[in-house]
Design a protein around this motif. Sequence first.
Motif, PDB file in Angstrom:
ATOM      1  N   ILE A  23      12.600   6.332   7.195  1.00 32.83           N
ATOM      2  CA  ILE A  23      12.719   5.275   8.204  1.00 32.83           C
ATOM      3  C   ILE A  23      11.848   4.107   7.799  1.00 32.83           C
ATOM      4  N   GLU A  24      12.446   2.927   7.763  1.00 33.67           N
ATOM      5  CA  GLU A  24      11.706   1.692   7.555  1.00 33.67           C
ATOM      6  C   GLU A  24      11.766   0.891   8.848  1.00 33.67           C
ATOM      7  N   VAL A  40       2.691   6.764   7.741  1.00 30.32           N
ATOM      8  CA  VAL A  40       3.121   5.705   6.838  1.00 30.32           C
ATOM      9  C   VAL A  40       3.096   6.218   5.403  1.00 30.32           C
ATOM     10  N   GLY A  41       4.221   6.080   4.717  1.00 29.88           N
ATOM     11  CA  GLY A  41       4.310   6.409   3.291  1.00 29.88           C
ATOM     12  C   GLY A  41       3.910   5.220   2.451  1.00 29.88           C
ATOM     13  N   PHE A  95       8.107   5.088   6.897  1.00 29.21           N
ATOM     14  CA  PHE A  95       7.472   6.301   7.379  1.00 29.21           C
ATOM     15  C   PHE A  95       7.935   7.489   6.546  1.00 29.21           C
ATOM     16  N   ASP A  96       7.040   8.416   6.354  1.00 29.42           N
ATOM     17  CA  ASP A  96       7.296   9.579   5.508  1.00 29.42           C
ATOM     18  C   ASP A  96       8.120  10.596   6.292  1.00 29.42           C
ATOM     19  N   ARG A 131       0.845  -1.198   0.000  1.00 26.92           N
ATOM     20  CA  ARG A 131       0.000   0.000   0.000  1.00 26.92           C
ATOM     21  C   ARG A 131       0.877   1.243   0.000  1.00 26.92           C
ATOM     22  N   HIS A 132       0.555   2.148  -0.887  1.00 28.91           N
ATOM     23  CA  HIS A 132       1.234   3.434  -0.955  1.00 28.91           C
ATOM     24  C   HIS A 132       0.255   4.501  -0.505  1.00 28.91           C
ATOM     25  N   ARG A 133       0.592   5.170   0.592  1.00 31.00           N
ATOM     26  CA  ARG A 133      -0.251   6.221   1.167  1.00 31.00           C
ATOM     27  C   ARG A 133      -1.694   5.740   1.363  1.00 31.00           C
TER      28      ARG A 133
END
Length: 179
Positions: free
Chosen positions: A142-143, A116-117, A132-133, A46-48
């Motif tokens: 950051i992952e 979450v990005g 994270f965005d 999932r993106h955004r």
Amino acid sequence: MSRIFGAVRQNGYIVRDIHAAMEHWIKIMGVGPWYYMDRVKTDYFRHRGVDSPVEMSIALANSGDLQIELIQQRNDAPSMYKEFLDRGREGLQHMSYWSTDYQALYDRALSLGYKVGHEGQIGGPQGRFAYFDTEAHPGTVIEISDISGAKGRFFEHVRQAALGWDGSRPIREVGGAKR
């Protein structure tokens, strides 16, 4: 050491040509062996907050305890990888923190205001990851990654292989492996 996430365990590089990137790390940096996954299957991505059919190739190797990840996105599906490339960048995109208590770390990050990005899962519920965005400048995303299952065992295998690597078999193809 991050007071929130712990130790950085991986640096992730977004590349346009994963084979050229592996060759650079092997020949110039002396890092290997590389575990290469041509087309990684995600359980979901999932993106955004919106499902995205991302196709990507991944290569992993270690330099000491730090894992190096190379990612080449293979399609134009929405992702933070594509956003990074679309801004004319290539190279270090994220730092990853690993956890055996992923949900607690995920919930803590959200409670502190992280957004979450993109996020996904590979190989079942113990293969979750979230980015994270947090990018203030290139390389600061950051992952967090769940290593409580098979992915954690695979990451340890990659680390062990690097410890005594003699330069042989510098690229090792992995079919259906977990990221």
